[in-house]
Design a protein around this motif. Structure first.
Motif, PDB file in Angstrom:
ATOM      1  N   PRO B  68       0.810  -1.230   0.000  1.00  0.00           N
ATOM      2  CA  PRO B  68       0.000   0.000   0.000  1.00  0.00           C
ATOM      3  C   PRO B  68       0.838   1.274   0.000  1.00  0.00           C
ATOM      4  CG  PRO B  68      -0.760  -1.538   1.697  1.00  0.00           C
ATOM      5  CD  PRO B  68       0.545  -2.054   1.182  1.00  0.00           C
ATOM      6  N   GLY B  69       0.434   2.194  -0.857  1.00  0.00           N
ATOM      7  CA  GLY B  69       1.052   3.507  -0.875  1.00  0.00           C
ATOM      8  C   GLY B  69       2.358   3.593  -1.619  1.00  0.00           C
ATOM      9  N   ILE B  70       2.770   2.509  -2.270  1.00  0.00           N
ATOM     10  CA  ILE B  70       4.042   2.510  -2.994  1.00  0.00           C
ATOM     11  C   ILE B  70       3.809   2.923  -4.453  1.00  0.00           C
ATOM     12  CG2 ILE B  70       5.902   1.037  -3.895  1.00  0.00           C
ATOM     13  CD1 ILE B  70       6.253   1.545  -0.954  1.00  0.00           C
ATOM     14  N   GLY B  71       4.612   3.853  -4.932  1.00  0.00           N
ATOM     15  CA  GLY B  71       4.481   4.311  -6.312  1.00  0.00           C
ATOM     16  C   GLY B  71       5.655   3.951  -7.197  1.00  0.00           C
ATOM     17  N   ALA B  72       6.736   3.411  -6.602  1.00  0.00           N
ATOM     18  CA  ALA B  72       7.909   3.008  -7.402  1.00  0.00           C
ATOM     19  C   ALA B  72       8.825   2.176  -6.521  1.00  0.00           C
ATOM     20  CB  ALA B  72       8.672   4.228  -7.934  1.00  0.00           C
ATOM     21  N   GLU B  73       9.641   1.349  -7.138  1.00  0.00           N
ATOM     22  CA  GLU B  73      10.679   0.619  -6.396  1.00  0.00           C
ATOM     23  C   GLU B  73      12.032   0.890  -7.032  1.00  0.00           C
ATOM     24  OE1 GLU B  73      10.306  -3.272  -4.690  1.00  0.00           O
ATOM     25  OE2 GLU B  73      12.275  -3.931  -5.390  1.00  0.00           O
ATOM     26  N   ILE B  74      13.058   0.869  -6.168  1.00  0.00           N
ATOM     27  CA  ILE B  74      14.444   0.859  -6.646  1.00  0.00           C
ATOM     28  C   ILE B  74      15.076  -0.428  -6.137  1.00  0.00           C
ATOM     29  CG2 ILE B  74      16.684   2.026  -6.671  1.00  0.00           C
ATOM     30  CD1 ILE B  74      15.244   4.598  -5.806  1.00  0.00           C
ATOM     31  N   PRO B  99       5.487  -9.428 -12.679  1.00  0.00           N
ATOM     32  CA  PRO B  99       6.280  -9.313 -11.433  1.00  0.00           C
ATOM     33  C   PRO B  99       5.490  -8.627 -10.324  1.00  0.00           C
ATOM     34  CG  PRO B  99       7.471  -8.431 -13.338  1.00  0.00           C
ATOM     35  CD  PRO B  99       6.046  -8.597 -13.754  1.00  0.00           C
ATOM     36  N   PRO B 100       5.825  -8.936  -9.069  1.00  0.00           N
ATOM     37  CA  PRO B 100       5.027  -8.447  -7.935  1.00  0.00           C
ATOM     38  C   PRO B 100       5.357  -7.018  -7.528  1.00  0.00           C
ATOM     39  CG  PRO B 100       6.779  -9.845  -7.130  1.00  0.00           C
ATOM     40  CD  PRO B 100       6.911  -9.822  -8.632  1.00  0.00           C
ATOM     41  N   PHE B 101       5.577  -6.134  -8.502  1.00  0.00           N
ATOM     42  CA  PHE B 101       5.918  -4.752  -8.164  1.00  0.00           C
ATOM     43  C   PHE B 101       4.805  -3.780  -8.571  1.00  0.00           C
ATOM     44  CE2 PHE B 101       9.878  -7.154  -8.921  1.00  0.00           C
ATOM     45  CZ  PHE B 101      10.320  -7.175  -7.610  1.00  0.00           C
ATOM     46  N   HIS B 102       4.285  -3.957  -9.811  1.00  0.00           N
ATOM     47  CA  HIS B 102       3.088  -3.226 -10.251  1.00  0.00           C
ATOM     48  C   HIS B 102       3.275  -1.716 -10.268  1.00  0.00           C
ATOM     49  CE1 HIS B 102       1.504  -7.226  -9.718  1.00  0.00           C
ATOM     50  NE2 HIS B 102       1.667  -7.178  -8.410  1.00  0.00           N
ATOM     51  N   THR B 103       4.504  -1.278 -10.404  1.00  0.00           N
ATOM     52  CA  THR B 103       4.835   0.161 -10.478  1.00  0.00           C
ATOM     53  C   THR B 103       6.089   0.279 -11.355  1.00  0.00           C
ATOM     54  OG1 THR B 103       6.409   0.106  -8.633  1.00  0.00           O
ATOM     55  CG2 THR B 103       4.088   0.580  -8.065  1.00  0.00           C
ATOM     56  N   PRO B 104       6.476   1.495 -11.694  1.00  0.00           N
ATOM     57  CA  PRO B 104       7.823   1.670 -12.252  1.00  0.00           C
ATOM     58  C   PRO B 104       8.855   1.120 -11.268  1.00  0.00           C
ATOM     59  CG  PRO B 104       6.575   3.726 -12.408  1.00  0.00           C
ATOM     60  CD  PRO B 104       5.741   2.766 -11.606  1.00  0.00           C
ATOM     61  N   THR B 105       9.823   0.393 -11.773  1.00  0.00           N
ATOM     62  CA  THR B 105      10.813  -0.271 -10.927  1.00  0.00           C
ATOM     63  C   THR B 105      12.197   0.001 -11.505  1.00  0.00           C
ATOM     64  OG1 THR B 105       9.213  -1.964 -10.310  1.00  0.00           O
ATOM     65  CG2 THR B 105      11.540  -2.512 -10.009  1.00  0.00           C
ATOM     66  N   SER B 143       4.887   9.935  -8.258  1.00  0.00           N
ATOM     67  CA  SER B 143       3.970  11.084  -8.146  1.00  0.00           C
ATOM     68  C   SER B 143       3.282  11.164  -6.781  1.00  0.00           C
ATOM     69  CB  SER B 143       2.945  11.113  -9.281  1.00  0.00           C
ATOM     70  OG  SER B 143       2.489   9.832  -9.635  1.00  0.00           O
ATOM     71  N   GLY B 144       4.093  11.410  -5.774  1.00  0.00           N
ATOM     72  CA  GLY B 144       3.568  11.654  -4.435  1.00  0.00           C
ATOM     73  C   GLY B 144       3.472  10.421  -3.562  1.00  0.00           C
ATOM     74  N   LYS B 145       3.463   9.256  -4.169  1.00  0.00           N
ATOM     75  CA  LYS B 145       3.438   8.041  -3.354  1.00  0.00           C
ATOM     76  C   LYS B 145       4.852   7.726  -2.828  1.00  0.00           C
ATOM     77  CE  LYS B 145      -0.610   5.662  -5.147  1.00  0.00           C
ATOM     78  NZ  LYS B 145      -1.105   4.373  -5.693  1.00  0.00           N
ATOM     79  N   ASP B 146       4.938   6.695  -2.008  1.00  0.00           N
ATOM     80  CA  ASP B 146       6.227   6.323  -1.425  1.00  0.00           C
ATOM     81  C   ASP B 146       7.066   5.500  -2.405  1.00  0.00           C
ATOM     82  OD1 ASP B 146       5.337   7.571   0.838  1.00  0.00           O
ATOM     83  OD2 ASP B 146       4.933   5.722   1.957  1.00  0.00           O
TER      84      ASP B 146
END
Lengths: 212, 212
Positions: B68-74, B99-105, B143-146
């Motif tokens: 929850p609340g995640i907008g990207a991973e590094i 993959p289990p990320f569902h955001t820009p990674t 964009s504002g998420k974690d």
């Protein structure tokens, strides 16, 4: 059957049991009191430090297991005194006239000296012997009771690697010391020889018991 | 305000986050599945492994915070693939088509390649940049998420040392790996910058949360 037990052996989150820079002023080096505050806050530990009161919850329940059923202790040279204590013929340990052991206590050192009889039942004996041999001597002195292995980390690691420990109680404090002497080095897979139980407590520390 | 978070980062009792001998067959080297069994046993982790069921207690409550609340991973280069993946133009990560990320990674690597758009909202971007710079790019994409920092240990240590992490969830499993890559090296005193909470759970693992 005499068992070999370790109690209240405390490490940092990054695995160090002592800091760097051990001295007469700083028995745990740069770690200071951070590793042992949990124990000083208990009804068991407070009197040892000359403090009043102390908690009587789960930390204290663990801490008090240090005593019952123990007939002798073995400790490493670096637990008995600061670096160089062997050069001081008057050094009698950190603990004052009445040390908290109350049994025969064997100090492993390459430079043995005559036994030191203290108040309260503690007699320090100095042994230049490998762990297994020291354990036999201590078990004989304990006449059927258990033998406590007192640390420091270097000698405890040797005893663990040699399979000599039956009960291991380790307390992990959530601080990162960064440097010092680690407990777990060279003990890959050790947990497979034990039943391991883990419990964190309201003080923030985590108790591990390895039993077999 | 976008926060930088770490979730479900698992280490052994002796501090290793991966074992030795990482390969395509053994993503965690000689550690095997031992570090992540706790997570595979949860309702969060079981489906990722194609397993049915899974627990819904405290381990699962922690594990689910990954999302929850995640907008990207590094992530570090060594999380994306086995040693040498950069030489394989067809390598698309460990995780299959979705993959289990569902955001820009963002994958940190000294040998960047073109972005990889996967199913389910994950796009892998490859960045040759220092941590702070990568974080800015990821925060913009979020964009504002974690932003979640995915590890491995080497890159996470760099982010921690640089003071870039706001929330750190570490899970400690009571096994002694003996060798591999440690998380805590070089982070003396890190806990002083955080509120630390510790809880062990019935599965035998201990969860640490470092919050600020």
């Amino acid at each position: 059957m005499s068992r070999t037990r370790v109690h209240n052996f405390t490490i940092s989150l990054d695995g160090f049991a002592t800091g760097e820079g051990l001295s007469a002023e700083q028995p745990f080096g740069h770690a200071g009191h951070r590793l042992h505050q949990w124990m000083m806050a208990t009804a068991f530990g407070a009197p040892i430090m000359g403090l009043p009161g102390g908690s009587s919850g789960v930390d204290n329940a663990f801490a008090q297991q240090h005593e019952p059923g123990i007939g002798a202790e073995i400790m490493g040279s670096r637990k008995f005194g600061p670096p160089g204590w062997q050069d001081d013929p008057n050094w009698r340990g950190w603990w004052g006239p009445n040390p908290p052991f109350h049994t025969p206590t064997y100090v492993l050192t390459s430079r043995p000296r005559s036994p030191l009889e203290m108040e309260g039942g503690t007699t320090f004996h100095f042994l230049d012997a490998p762990g297994a041999e020291a354990l036999k001597i201590a078990q004989e002195a304990a006449s059927g009771k258990d033998v406590r292995i007192g640390g420091g980390p270097t000698m405890l690691r040797d005893f663990l690697a040699a399979g000599l420990i039956d009960h291991l109680h380790v307390v992990q404090v959530p601080v990162l010391l960064g440097r010092g002497v680690r407990l777990w080095d060279g003990l890959e897979g050790l947990e497979q020889q034990y039943q391991v139980e883990t419990v964190s407590t309201p003080s923030g520390v985590t108790h591990f018991t390895f039993s077999r």
